[in-house]
Design an enzyme around this catalytic site. Structure first.
Site, PDB file in Angstrom:
ATOM      1  CG  HIS A 121      35.592 119.719  -1.267  1.00 20.18           C
ATOM      2  ND1 HIS A 121      35.256 119.951   0.042  1.00 20.18           N
ATOM      3  CD2 HIS A 121      36.322 118.581  -1.275  1.00 20.18           C
ATOM      4  CE1 HIS A 121      35.775 118.991   0.799  1.00 20.18           C
ATOM      5  NE2 HIS A 121      36.420 118.149   0.015  1.00 20.18           N
ATOM      6  CG  ASP A 198      39.067 124.670  -3.183  1.00 17.27           C
ATOM      7  OD1 ASP A 198      40.246 124.291  -3.031  1.00 17.27           O
ATOM      8  OD2 ASP A 198      38.083 123.987  -2.833  1.00 17.27           O
ATOM      9  CD  GLN A 201      41.938 117.355  -5.401  1.00 15.92           C
ATOM     10  OE1 GLN A 201      42.790 116.748  -6.029  1.00 15.92           O
ATOM     11  NE2 GLN A 201      41.498 116.935  -4.224  1.00 15.92           N
ATOM     12  CE  LYS A 224      42.704 117.156  -0.490  1.00 14.64           C
ATOM     13  NZ  LYS A 224      41.452 117.814  -0.844  1.00 14.64           N
ATOM     14  CB  CYS A 362      33.569 116.362  -0.003  1.00 12.22           C
ATOM     15  SG  CYS A 362      34.153 115.444   1.401  1.00 12.22           S
TER      16      CYS A 362
HETATM   17  C1  LIG Z   1      40.430 118.379  -0.247  1.00 13.47           C
HETATM   18  C2  LIG Z   1      39.685 119.519  -0.779  1.00 13.47           C
HETATM   19  C3  LIG Z   1      39.143 120.492   0.056  1.00 13.47           C
HETATM   20  C4  LIG Z   1      39.195 120.401   1.551  1.00 13.47           C
HETATM   21  O1  LIG Z   1      40.495 120.349   2.017  1.00 13.47           O
HETATM   22  P1  LIG Z   1      40.793 120.051   3.559  1.00 13.47           P
HETATM   23  O2  LIG Z   1      42.244 119.721   3.556  1.00 13.47           O
HETATM   24  O3  LIG Z   1      39.932 118.892   3.948  1.00 13.47           O
HETATM   25  O4  LIG Z   1      40.460 121.285   4.310  1.00 13.47           O
HETATM   26  C5  LIG Z   1      38.497 121.555  -0.528  1.00 13.47           C
HETATM   27  N1  LIG Z   1      38.394 121.677  -1.844  1.00 13.47           N
HETATM   28  C6  LIG Z   1      38.901 120.765  -2.694  1.00 13.47           C
HETATM   29  C7  LIG Z   1      38.771 120.960  -4.169  1.00 13.47           C
HETATM   30  C8  LIG Z   1      39.556 119.643  -2.184  1.00 13.47           C
HETATM   31  O5  LIG Z   1      40.047 118.735  -3.007  1.00 13.47           O
END
Ligand SMILES: *Cc1c(COP(=O)(O)O)cnc(C)c1O
Length: 404
Positions: A121, A198, A201, A224, A362
């Site tokens: 992302h 990260d 997801q 999320k 993104c």
């Molecule tokens: C949504 C997402 C982000 C960013 O998250 P924010 O809540 O906008 O800070 C970063 N990495 C992944 C894989 C995402 O799905």
């Protein structure tokens, strides 16, 4: 097994109509919907205990502080962190990553290498690029194959004594690929590199165990996983959090302030300057309780069924191509229809009540890899149903007829 009607009744928004049609919400990769317990917990906080935390001697301040710290403990248990002070409240994944990249600015030197995956992302690319600009470190990219899987043989070749940090998502938001992070973490550690995962997801679908993974940092967003927007978590190993300098200066993060010198507070407060999103932090704990009550085994089973059914149904449509066909993937289907712009499909099916994401999600480098402007992304949550997939497939067929 999930009682899907009971689950759906927990989410008031799902019974809405949009554009005169029953809402089919398949944009869970962008943000999840919120159950009534979460919505109620937000107003309960403001109605009953609103006060600033860690400051007042008065009763409400103590109640708010306790609730905030109880929530931190819930999250610590949920991800199996060793200490609660390794669990930092943030405003989201983006904030967590920037906190880490900012800290590494003082630890890196020119020529050091940062490995980032091709599946990231933008929020796990751009902060590292900014860090490279500041320090002269070099960004290297772990490539992927046509299925959207990272190529481990290439990863192994990229690792060296120059590697200081590896940063990779647990699950790709654009393609749904589940990355082999345990392997990646173990290999990186052989070279003494730190690893940031990260998990934005991943946490909606599974319960990460940060000690078993042995990752150095794990970040995610609250919104999320059925929690409020503007909330998130940065898990960091104690040693690393002690090594990194603070991100923002202000109240709450200090031990002593004089005009000559300021000393910083202990973890986690060193990284929590200013008045945080108190209600959000508390209610993130409520959201995690809710997800655990539903049960991650149930969540995974329901989502796997939706993924298999959705993949099968969509592939019935002529000219439809799915991007991201990794062996290990979650309930995300990214697709296009030959000769039609994803945005046009998204706009038409919205009129039919179907909410999907269209665009680059993104993750422009992934779109560049496939040489496409974007995709239509349907991302399913445990509260979605096969009937909703049928509705989407019918809507996509209609849009295709109108557009071709
Ligand atoms: C949504 C997402 C982000 C960013 O998250 P924010 O809540 O906008 O800070 C970063 N990495 C992944 C894989 C995402 O799905």
């Amino acid at each position: 097994m999930l009682d899907i009607n009971k689950i759906r009744a927990d989410f008031p928004i799902l019974s809405q109509k949009v554009n005169g049609k029953p809402l089919v919400y398949f944009d869970n990769g962008a943000t999840s919907q919120k159950p009534q317990v979460v919505i109620d917990a937000i107003s309960k906080y403001y109605q009953e205990i609103n006060a600033n935390i860690h400051r007042g001697v008065h009763t409400l301040s103590q109640l708010a502080t306790d609730a905030y710290e109880i929530s931190r403990g819930k999250i610590q248990n949920h991800i199996n962190a060793k200490f609660s002070h390794e669990v930092l409240f943030t405003s989201g994944t983006t904030h967590g990553i920037n906190l880490v990249t900012n800290g590494f600015a003082s630890l890196l030197k020119a020529g050091d290498e940062i490995l980032v995956s091709a599946l990231e992302h933008h929020s796990n690319i751009v902060p590292w690029q900014m860090l490279c600009e500041k320090t002269g470190a070099i960004l290297r990219v772990i490539p992927m194959n046509e299925n959207g899987e990272l190529i481990m043989a290439e990863y192994d070749k990229l690792l060296s004594d120059k590697t200081k940090i590896v940063t990779v998502n647990h699950i790709s938001n654009a393609l749904g690929t589940v990355n082999p992070i345990k392997y990646m973490i173990d290999e990186a550690h052989k070279f003494g590199a730190a690893v940031l995962i990260d998990g934005a997801q991943a946490v909606p679908h599974l319960k990460p165990d940060v000690q078993e993974l042995d990752c150095d940092f794990y970040v995610f967003s609250g919104h999320k996983i059925c929690g409020p927007t503007g909330t998130g978590i940065l898990y960091g190993k104690e040693d690393w959090l002690n090594k990194l300098p603070p991100y923002q200066g202000g109240g709450e993060m200090i031990k002593d302030v004089t005009f000559e010198k300021t000393t910083y507070a202990e973890l986690p407060h060193k990284f929590e300057a200013g008045t945080p999103n108190i209600a959000g932090g508390i209610v993130l704990g409520t959201a995690i309780d809710y997800m655990n009550e539903v049960g991650f085994e149930n969540i995974q089973q329901q989502e796997l069924e939706l993924l298999e059914y959705g993949t099968k149904r969509l592939l019935e449509i002529d000219g439809l191509k799915i991007y991201g066909t990794a062996k290990e993937k979650t309930s995300v289907i990214s697709f296009n229809i030959e000769g039609i712009h994803p945005y046009d499909i998204g706009t038409i099916i919205d009129k039919l009540g179907i909410a999907v994401r269209t665009g680059h999600h993104c993750a422009q480098p992934i779109m560049n890899f496939f040489n496409i402007p974007g995709t239509i992304r349907a991302s399913f949550a445990f509260y979605n149903t096969k009937e909703e997939i049928d509705a989407m497939v019918e809507a996509v067929k209609r849009a295709k007829m109108m557009l071709s």
